[in-house]
Write an enzyme that holds these catalytic residues in place. Structure first.
Site, mmCIF file in Angstrom:
data_model
loop_
_atom_site.group_PDB
_atom_site.id
_atom_site.type_symbol
_atom_site.label_atom_id
_atom_site.label_comp_id
_atom_site.label_asym_id
_atom_site.label_seq_id
_atom_site.Cartn_x
_atom_site.Cartn_y
_atom_site.Cartn_z
ATOM 1 N N LYS A 120 0.817 -1.212 0.000
ATOM 2 C CA LYS A 120 0.000 0.000 0.000
ATOM 3 C C LYS A 120 0.853 1.265 0.000
ATOM 4 C CE LYS A 120 -4.114 -2.080 2.049
ATOM 5 N NZ LYS A 120 -3.668 -3.462 1.904
ATOM 6 N N GLU A 276 -8.954 -0.529 -6.634
ATOM 7 C CA GLU A 276 -10.045 -0.149 -5.740
ATOM 8 C C GLU A 276 -10.004 1.353 -5.437
ATOM 9 O OE1 GLU A 276 -10.662 -2.642 -2.404
ATOM 10 O OE2 GLU A 276 -10.515 -4.480 -3.597
ATOM 11 N N GLU A 289 -6.302 1.050 -3.200
ATOM 12 C CA GLU A 289 -5.268 0.025 -3.276
ATOM 13 C C GLU A 289 -5.478 -0.777 -4.550
ATOM 14 O OE1 GLU A 289 -5.835 -2.385 0.170
ATOM 15 O OE2 GLU A 289 -7.668 -3.316 -0.578
#
Length: 664
Positions: A120, A276, A289
């Site tokens: 991330k 996403e 992410e």
């Protein structure tokens, strides 16, 4: 680039995703190898695969997360490729590198891209560098984040830097709660994803969770398969997904899908992936992410596009050009996916492992089920509690919702607890139907959904249930040809002068008088009303009956507490007779409630004990943590007290309702 031959693929996973991959391999004529931990040996994915290999016994790290064991299994069986599914090692770059080092094709992105987009921190930085909007955040170890905590704007969301699937996520609304949440999230991140690094980012209160399915090959082709709405979540984990999103307008849909493609091009991404985003109430979207694997909810996209994403994954991994171009992708209709879990929806969605006594899938057009089970079996507390996914497809959203309602009503999983009734409550809820949803929907509407479920259950005639149960019970006891004629069960109960008894349905007693009885017909009086039940035909596990002129399919199975589950109108009711001995002997392990005995809420493992004997603690103090089904359950003091006895130690396996700590 020459294409590579693949004759055999090892699936480095379990459950419904392993089953789903095996079914595509069968259609393609590719042999499959399933791996399993010893407690999974009889699982459906093992029974469907062409070959199986044991990963032994132990924790997840000893089995499904053990890279060397999986590589050895692939080499031993002569597999040319490995499909990781989702979860476990699916986003582990070291696993992809180990596959390459052993001349195994990893069906997923290249390790360096997985490392970039699967982390991330790196993914957020990369997105910002390419002009893609992201929510503000901080990432690193607990100490790294606490050193920058003054800059945080609350509320914030903490999650594992390498995580996914909603595991280890925590909302923090004030600085005082930050440290404890960081420590817990870091511990969960290390255990589930192999790194204790966490991300703390701005939490958008009223948001929609939108994701875009992408496919990319080694020839520079990148396409999207449109978007999915994933805002219906509990415990930060999706339970209903749908496509197309009923929230996005055409302009935002085009922008968000094109942004996902642009990000993948910039990263030189290959294979299947999902980008996403969070979308706020003004249609601004923020990169969240990227999941560098196939998603749980990929079937809703497959139903709309007709594209088998697993097949495309294999095609791309072989070094072949994709079989589709963007202009050729046509998405039709509307698809909704419901995730079916073994869980207690009225008790904070706690996982509820246990035995499935009867399993029956709905049979209707527009319904697809991806399931990890197909018969009576045990839901293992060592794994995620998801049993299956119910995917419903219609021409419109209204059609899909209606198909979903009927399919959920006809989906029978007789076990202690599932969320099927809760899912029914959602698809019948006015806010869901009118698309008044966001990521807080389940929190906001939880009580309303539970009330709907309770009211719908109350409307089912318990006298009908009692009559159906009695008809089945008498047939199975006294007229079943396979019954033991000398059994004591054939000498008690019905075989007496007085044909009266009580039937217990969900703890309510109903007086019954039998008036007429044979192997195919029962006439009885229940609460002063006549009930006429006659059999029309029987199957292996079901029977068609006519009750007071109405045809029903009788689904009945025995519970572990000497009663029976009886299914009627979408609900399972627990029924007993008060006049016969039980056919099975079970050991009653229930102990008398003791206000000072803190018990385990479910079967699991003691992860951590935070106190010592004779320690004085305040109300609400976390005394110990029990881990089950990838969830941490904090056992807290119910008042100011003294810890008198600690009955377990760390890493002990415990049963539901087992005493853990005695306080005074």
């Amino acid at each position: 680039m020459s294409s590579k031959k693949i004759h055999k693929i090892l699936i480095a996973n379990r459950g419904e995703i392993a089953v789903r991959i095996i079914r595509t391999l069968k259609r393609l004529g590719i042999a499959s190898v399933a791996v399993f931990a010893e407690d999974d040996a009889d699982a459906l994915h093992c029974r469907l695969a062409d070959e199986t290999r044991s990963l032994g016994i132990g924790t997840l790290k000893d089995t499904y997360l053990n890279i060397q064991k999986i590589i050895d299994a692939a080499l031993d069986t002569g597999a040319e490729a490995v499909h990781p599914g989702y979860g476990f090692l699916s986003e582990n770059a070291a696993f992809a590198e180990a596959c390459a080092a052993n001349n195994l094709i990893f069906i997923g992105p290249k390790p360096e891209v997985m490392r970039l987009m699967g982390n991330k921190t790196a993914a957020r930085q990369f997105a910002m560098e390419h002009g893609i909007p992201v929510a503000r955040g901080v990432i690193g170890s607990v100490s790294d984040i606490e050193s920058q905590a003054a800059a945080l704007v609350y509320p914030v969301l903490i999650k594992a830097a390498l995580g996914g699937g909603g595991k280890g996520m925590h909302i923090v609304r004030n600085p005082e709660s930050l440290h404890e949440a960081l420590v817990q999230a870091s511990r969960e991140a290390d255990r589930y994803f192999g790194s204790d690094e966490v991300l703390v980012e701005q939490y958008i209160e009223k948001s929609h969770h939108i994701e875009v399915q992408v496919l990319a090959d080694d020839f520079g082709n990148v396409i999207h398969l449109f978007e999915r709405e994933c805002s219906i979540q509990r415990r930060y984990q999706k339970i209903i997904e749908e496509s197309p999103s009923p929230t996005l307008d055409d302009k935002t849909r085009a922008a968000i899908c094109n942004t996902a493609v642009r990000l993948c091009r910039a990263a030189k991404y290959t294979n299947a992936g999902t980008v996403e985003f969070l979308v706020d109430d003004k249609m601004n979207f923020y990169f969240l992410e990227m999941n560098t694997r196939i998603q749980v909810e990929h079937p809703v996209t497959e139903q709309r596009t007709g594209i088998d994403i697993v097949e495309e994954q294999i095609r791309i991994a072989r070094g072949k050009e994709m079989g589709y171009v963007q202009d050729g992708i046509i998405a039709k209709g509307h698809a909704i996916e419901c995730r079916v879990y073994a869980e207690k929806t009225d008790d904070d969605f706690l996982p509820s492992p246990g035995r499935v006594m009867l399993y029956h899938e709905p049979q209707q057009r527009g319904v697809r089920i991806d399931s990890s089970i197909d018969r009576e079996c045990e839901i293992n507390g060592s794994y995620d509690p998801m049993i299956s996914k119910l995917i419903c497809f219609g021409q419109t959203r209204e059609d899909a919702i209606e198909i979903c309602r009927k399919a959920l009503n006809d989906y029978i999983i007789q076990t202690e607890n599932t969320n099927i009734a809760y899912l029914c409550g959602i698809v019948n809820d006015k806010d869901f139907v009118e698309n008044d949803i966001d990521t807080h929907y389940c929190t906001r509407r939880h009580q309303a959904i539970l009330s709907y479920v309770s009211e719908a259950r109350d409307k089912v005639s318990k006298e009908d249930v009692a009559a159906l149960f009695l008809f089945h019970d008498i047939n199975s006891r006294y007229f079943n040809k396979q019954a033991d004629d000398a059994s004591v069960w054939n000498t008690v109960g019905y075989w007496r002068f007085d044909m009266r008894m009580n039937i217990i349905v969900d703890n309510i007693s109903f007086p019954v008088m039998i008036k007429k009885l044979n192997h195919s017909h029962l006439l009885c009086d229940i609460n002063g009303m006549n009930y006429d039940v006659a059999a029309t035909r029987s199957g292996d596990e079901t029977m068609k009956v006519i009750i007071n002129g109405r045809t029903e399919t009788l689904f009945v199975s025995e519970t572990a507490q000497n009663g029976c589950f009886v299914h009627l109108n979408g609900f399972d009711f627990v029924c007993f007779r008060d006049d016969v001995l039980s056919r099975k002997k079970y050991t009653d392990t229930t102990r008398n409630d003791d206000a000072t005995a803190l018990k385990s809420p479910m079967p699991g493992k003691v992860l951590k004990i935070n106190v010592k004997e004779n320690e004085v603690v305040k109300s609400g103090t976390t005394l110990c943590i029990v881990e089950a089904m990838k969830m941490e359950n904090e056992i807290k003091a119910v008042g100011d007290c003294v810890v008198k006895r600690i009955l377990v130690k760390e890493n002990d396996k415990v049963e539901a309702k087992q005493d853990l700590i005695i306080t005074e």
